[in-house]
Design a protein around this motif. Structure first.
Motif, PDB file in Angstrom:
ATOM      1  N   GLU A   1      12.323 -49.508  23.877  1.00 30.65           N
ATOM      2  CA  GLU A   1      13.814 -49.308  24.509  1.00 30.65           C
ATOM      3  C   GLU A   1      14.651 -50.499  23.837  1.00 30.65           C
ATOM      4  O   GLU A   1      15.780 -50.242  23.355  1.00 30.65           O
ATOM      5  CB  GLU A   1      13.780 -49.384  25.930  1.00 30.65           C
ATOM      6  CG  GLU A   1      14.892 -49.351  26.681  1.00 30.65           C
ATOM      7  CD  GLU A   1      15.656 -48.103  26.490  1.00 30.65           C
ATOM      8  OE1 GLU A   1      17.030 -47.983  26.400  1.00 30.65           O
ATOM      9  OE2 GLU A   1      14.981 -47.052  26.258  1.00 30.65           O
TER      10      GLU A   1
ATOM     11  N   THR B   1      14.769 -46.801  31.131  1.00 31.20           N
ATOM     12  CA  THR B   1      14.342 -46.444  29.937  1.00 31.20           C
ATOM     13  C   THR B   1      13.651 -45.059  30.004  1.00 31.20           C
ATOM     14  O   THR B   1      13.564 -44.512  31.041  1.00 31.20           O
ATOM     15  CB  THR B   1      12.928 -47.342  29.457  1.00 31.20           C
ATOM     16  OG1 THR B   1      12.528 -46.687  28.005  1.00 31.20           O
ATOM     17  CG2 THR B   1      11.914 -47.309  30.337  1.00 31.20           C
TER      18      THR B   1
ATOM     19  N   ARG C   1      18.232 -49.796  21.583  1.00 31.29           N
ATOM     20  CA  ARG C   1      19.448 -50.413  22.039  1.00 31.29           C
ATOM     21  C   ARG C   1      19.937 -51.388  21.164  1.00 31.29           C
ATOM     22  O   ARG C   1      21.121 -51.403  20.771  1.00 31.29           O
ATOM     23  CB  ARG C   1      19.433 -51.302  23.386  1.00 31.29           C
ATOM     24  CG  ARG C   1      19.039 -50.123  24.599  1.00 31.29           C
ATOM     25  CD  ARG C   1      19.338 -50.795  25.914  1.00 31.29           C
ATOM     26  NE  ARG C   1      18.290 -50.165  26.630  1.00 31.29           N
ATOM     27  CZ  ARG C   1      18.262 -50.543  28.257  1.00 31.29           C
ATOM     28  NH1 ARG C   1      19.109 -51.967  28.588  1.00 31.29           N
ATOM     29  NH2 ARG C   1      17.816 -50.243  28.998  1.00 31.29           N
TER      30      ARG C   1
ATOM     31  N   VAL D   1       8.775 -50.967  26.453  1.00 29.24           N
ATOM     32  CA  VAL D   1      10.062 -51.936  26.581  1.00 29.24           C
ATOM     33  C   VAL D   1      10.424 -52.238  25.245  1.00 29.24           C
ATOM     34  O   VAL D   1      11.684 -52.222  24.800  1.00 29.24           O
ATOM     35  CB  VAL D   1       9.375 -53.094  27.461  1.00 29.24           C
ATOM     36  CG1 VAL D   1      10.525 -54.288  27.451  1.00 29.24           C
ATOM     37  CG2 VAL D   1       9.264 -52.566  28.759  1.00 29.24           C
TER      38      VAL D   1
END
Length: 180
Positions: free
Chosen positions: A143, A27, A147, A140
């Motif tokens: 990220e 990340t 994605r 998280v």
């Protein structure tokens, strides 16, 4: 047919917060997760790879702490798809990125919170400080959202993939994190 489990259940030197794994993540966002090898798959890649197959299951046998993390991340992807699908008009890639980034930084229930949907399967963190170190922390989620947008708009048409958006109403284990 059984559900697909995390390959990180046997990860060496895994840190735990409660009974939830803290695994390395590739990340650009700073957070409590260790940095993963850029050439190796991480838990975010695994979540996106297993999402569509696992979202068809109502039951999921937890075989380790990485499975608990996988469940939370799959439910977050489901909430992201529902958020994009609930927009009045089909969002562009830039609009989807903004929407999901906002969703990622919003208040998010964690194990031990009264409004966390799966408290029966998760141990609460020992302290509020440890809760802040949880892998389901903001970086998280950011990220994962980034994605996901890349995968949704990979075909270059400017519209989200119909194949991915067909899962917007499916609920893994008939649950939702309620983040939308």
């Amino acid at each position: 047919m059984p559900a697909y489990h995390s390959s990180f259940n046997e990860y060496p030197d895994m840190r735990l917060v409660g009974n939830l794994a803290i695994l390395p993540v590739k990340t650009k966002f700073r957070g409590p997760a260790p940095t993963a090898d850029p050439n190796e798959a991480d838990i975010v890649d695994e979540t996106l790879d297993l999402f569509r197959a696992n979202s068809l299951f109502r039951n999921f046998e937890i075989k380790g702490p990485a499975d608990r993390l996988l469940i939370i991340l799959i439910l977050f992807v489901s909430d992201c798809l529902a958020k994009i699908g609930s927009a009045r008009t089909t969002p562009t890639q830039i609009e989807a990125t903004k929407t999901l980034n906002t969703l990622a930084v919003d208040n998010f229930p964690i194990p031990g919170d009264a409004n966390f949907a799966l408290n029966a399967h998760y141990a609460p963190p020992p302290s509020r400080t440890d809760a802040g170190e949880s892998i389901v922390d903001i970086p998280v989620r950011q990220e994962l959202a980034a994605r996901l947008v890349e995968k949704l708009y990979a075909d270059g048409t400017g519209k989200p993939s119909k194949w991915w958006m067909s899962f917007q109403k499916r609920r893994f284990m008939n649950r939702s994190l309620g983040t939308q």
